[in-house]
Design a protein around this motif. Structure first.
Motif, PDB file in Angstrom:
ATOM      1  N   LYS A 143      27.776  37.389  25.961  1.00 19.64           N
ATOM      2  CA  LYS A 143      27.379  36.698  26.560  1.00 19.64           C
ATOM      3  C   LYS A 143      26.603  35.753  26.764  1.00 19.64           C
ATOM      4  CE  LYS A 143      28.983  40.126  30.648  1.00 19.64           C
ATOM      5  NZ  LYS A 143      28.955  40.946  31.824  1.00 19.64           N
ATOM      6  N   ALA A 172      38.468  46.329  26.529  1.00 21.55           N
ATOM      7  CA  ALA A 172      38.694  46.192  28.606  1.00 21.55           C
ATOM      8  C   ALA A 172      36.962  45.429  28.127  1.00 21.55           C
ATOM      9  CB  ALA A 172      38.431  47.527  28.975  1.00 21.55           C
ATOM     10  N   LYS A 173      36.147  45.770  28.021  1.00 23.47           N
ATOM     11  CA  LYS A 173      34.940  45.798  28.189  1.00 23.47           C
ATOM     12  C   LYS A 173      35.287  44.423  27.447  1.00 23.47           C
ATOM     13  CE  LYS A 173      31.622  49.857  27.493  1.00 23.47           C
ATOM     14  NZ  LYS A 173      32.462  50.715  27.628  1.00 23.47           N
ATOM     15  N   CYS A 175      36.774  42.340  27.248  1.00 30.08           N
ATOM     16  CA  CYS A 175      38.063  41.279  28.330  1.00 30.08           C
ATOM     17  C   CYS A 175      37.812  40.699  29.079  1.00 30.08           C
ATOM     18  CB  CYS A 175      39.105  42.204  28.417  1.00 30.08           C
ATOM     19  SG  CYS A 175      40.232  42.021  27.660  1.00 30.08           S
ATOM     20  N   ASP A 176      35.920  41.511  29.810  1.00 29.86           N
ATOM     21  CA  ASP A 176      35.916  41.540  31.065  1.00 29.86           C
ATOM     22  C   ASP A 176      34.608  39.951  31.211  1.00 29.86           C
ATOM     23  OD1 ASP A 176      35.948  43.356  32.469  1.00 29.86           O
ATOM     24  OD2 ASP A 176      34.886  44.287  32.513  1.00 29.86           O
ATOM     25  N   ASN A 177      34.840  39.515  29.698  1.00 33.37           N
ATOM     26  CA  ASN A 177      34.080  38.081  29.692  1.00 33.37           C
ATOM     27  C   ASN A 177      34.082  37.128  29.469  1.00 33.37           C
ATOM     28  OD1 ASN A 177      31.445  39.046  28.771  1.00 33.37           O
ATOM     29  ND2 ASN A 177      32.422  40.177  26.993  1.00 33.37           N
ATOM     30  N   LYS A 179      36.609  36.486  32.066  1.00 34.86           N
ATOM     31  CA  LYS A 179      35.668  35.729  33.604  1.00 34.86           C
ATOM     32  C   LYS A 179      34.869  34.870  34.004  1.00 34.86           C
ATOM     33  CE  LYS A 179      38.102  40.324  35.189  1.00 34.86           C
ATOM     34  NZ  LYS A 179      38.251  41.288  35.652  1.00 34.86           N
ATOM     35  N   HIS A 180      33.954  35.110  32.764  1.00 30.48           N
ATOM     36  CA  HIS A 180      33.378  34.432  32.332  1.00 30.48           C
ATOM     37  C   HIS A 180      33.044  32.598  33.002  1.00 30.48           C
ATOM     38  CE1 HIS A 180      28.525  33.011  31.541  1.00 30.48           C
ATOM     39  NE2 HIS A 180      28.285  34.391  31.504  1.00 30.48           N
ATOM     40  N   SER A 209      44.857  45.461  28.953  1.00 33.30           N
ATOM     41  CA  SER A 209      43.482  45.401  29.325  1.00 33.30           C
ATOM     42  C   SER A 209      43.980  43.073  28.867  1.00 33.30           C
ATOM     43  CB  SER A 209      42.562  45.681  28.564  1.00 33.30           C
ATOM     44  OG  SER A 209      42.746  47.153  28.307  1.00 33.30           O
ATOM     45  N   ILE A 213      43.810  40.278  33.014  1.00 30.09           N
ATOM     46  CA  ILE A 213      43.088  38.784  33.144  1.00 30.09           C
ATOM     47  C   ILE A 213      43.904  37.857  33.719  1.00 30.09           C
ATOM     48  CG2 ILE A 213      41.132  37.240  31.933  1.00 30.09           C
ATOM     49  CD1 ILE A 213      39.859  40.257  32.230  1.00 30.09           C
ATOM     50  N   HIS A 216      43.487  36.629  37.586  1.00 30.54           N
ATOM     51  CA  HIS A 216      42.854  35.952  37.681  1.00 30.54           C
ATOM     52  C   HIS A 216      43.322  35.149  37.994  1.00 30.54           C
ATOM     53  CE1 HIS A 216      38.735  34.617  37.587  1.00 30.54           C
ATOM     54  NE2 HIS A 216      38.196  35.068  37.218  1.00 30.54           N
TER      55      HIS A 216
END
Length: 385
Positions: A143, A172-173, A175-177, A179-180, A209, A213, A216
């Motif tokens: 990030k 998964a961690k 992939c959360d990015n 959404k940034h 995972s 996304i 979203h």
């Protein structure tokens, strides 16, 4: 006295002093170690490296006092000092010290590429397989506002998994990015997951995972996930098709339409799961989803295939004229010229109360008639020859 010669202007003298010091001082001599730690900040790179090499010889692994002094140099203003210190930590750190490794991982943010690369080397060394805490700390740097730092973090995550770390949760961690809000961060995360999936041979957990996304609400985020999915699975992978089929039932029409739009890229022609999903979507309440479903039928269905034909003929008899219209348009792509069942359904649709359905059925019948004529003409020429 010997320590002073380590900074002598003559290289041969410095080398001789580095050989003598361990003999006269012995392993773990506190005064000698303290002097060597100070020399890590010397202006001359050669002196710094010599001090580092001598420290390796004279220090037992895991010596907390020396590690503390060396780690303090990781924040030095001189990038050369920071890199020498990072390389030295790699050589004298105790195997699997998670707290120290987590602290060291913060230097993936260093402005100097050499320090970042040394940090990656330390974290991915086979001797230092470590806890999820370190991986989480590395993932945080994806990030980072600096693109170079993000790239280094992405490479570090991929190497951590390459060295047989437990990959569960890492994808998964990252992939959360996706959404940034920053496009650059999303791109870095996408590149990292692509590398991870190659290491992981696109495990089902990776596909799940990434597909999460796709739910979203932001189209750009979904597009990023779709690009990654295309990079990590081969066409015809049933796991991706199952996940996309699930998304065709999502509450958000944008998600449903996107899942149908990309389905043909992942499903083989005639795939029963994919065809069933898009045929069912011909009755979707959203007109955009229905249009996408008709196009997906064209790309996925095999002409004359019973299940597809049965499903679509049923749509032409639906109570909703919009759904009948989608059914008629789709029927054009699955009907065989001269097939009584499909042609009969289209003739019935010409008498529909909705003028759009009538026009669509006439258009489909015209196309089928032209195809039948062309087919007969080709057969006649073949027979005559």
């Amino acid at each position: 006295a010997v320590c002073q010669y380590l900074a002598h202007k003559e290289a041969s003298t410095r080398h001789a002093a580095s050989l003598v010091l361990p003999v006269v001082a012995g392993i773990g001599h506190k005064v000698a170690l303290a002097r060597l730690c100070v020399m890590l900040e010397h202006d001359s790179p050669s002196v710094r490296h010599l001090a580092s090499d001598t420290l390796v010889v004279m220090t037992r692994k895991g010596n907390k006092a020396v590690l503390g002094e060396v780690c303090r140099r990781l924040s030095h203003e001189d990038a050369g000092v920071r890199r020498v210190a990072m390389d030295l930590v790699t050589k004298i750190i105790e195997k699997g010290d998670p707290n120290l490794l987590k602290t060291v991982s913060s230097h993936l943010e260093d402005c100097y590429a050499g320090v970042r690369n040394s940090t990656v080397g330390l974290l991915t060394d086979k001797a230092f397989r470590t806890t999820d805490g370190v991986i989480a700390a590395v993932c945080e740097n994806i990030k980072h506002p600096d693109e170079a730092v993000r790239k280094t973090a992405g490479e570090a995550v991929a190497k951590l998994v390459t060295q047989a770390f437990n990959a569960d949760g890492v994808v998964a961690k990252v992939c959360d990015n996706f959404k940034h809000p920053d496009r650059g961060i999303r791109r870095t995360a996408a590149e990292a997951v692509t590398k991870l999936a190659k290491v992981d041979h696109a495990e089902t957990s990776t596909i799940v995972s990434v597909c999460k996304i796709l739910e979203h609400p932001c189209p750009e985020v979904r597009a990023t996930a779709a690009q990654v999915l295309a990079a990590v699975v081969v066409p015809g992978d049933g796991r991706a098709v199952l996940e996309l089929g699930r998304l065709t039932q999502h509450a958000d029409p944008g998600v449903r339409r996107h899942a149908i739009d990309i389905m043909p890229h992942f499903a083989s022609r005639g795939d029963p799961v994919a065809v069933a999903a898009v045929v069912e979507s011909l009755e979707d309440r959203d007109p955009g989803v229905r249009r996408s479903a008709v196009e997906a039928v064209r790309l996925l269905a095999i002409r004359g295939e019973d299940n597809a034909v049965d499903g679509i003929v049923a749509k032409t008899e639906c109570w909703d004229p919009d759904h009948r219209l989608s059914g008629v348009r789709a029927l054009e792509y699955v009907a065989r010229p001269g097939d009584k069942r499909t042609v009969g359904a289209l003739f019935a649709a010409t008498k529909d109360c909705d003028p759009d359905v009538q026009r669509a059925s006439l258009h489909a019948l015209g196309r089928l008639a032209a195809a039948a004529k062309a087919q007969a003409s080709g057969a006649g020429k073949a027979g005559g020859g």
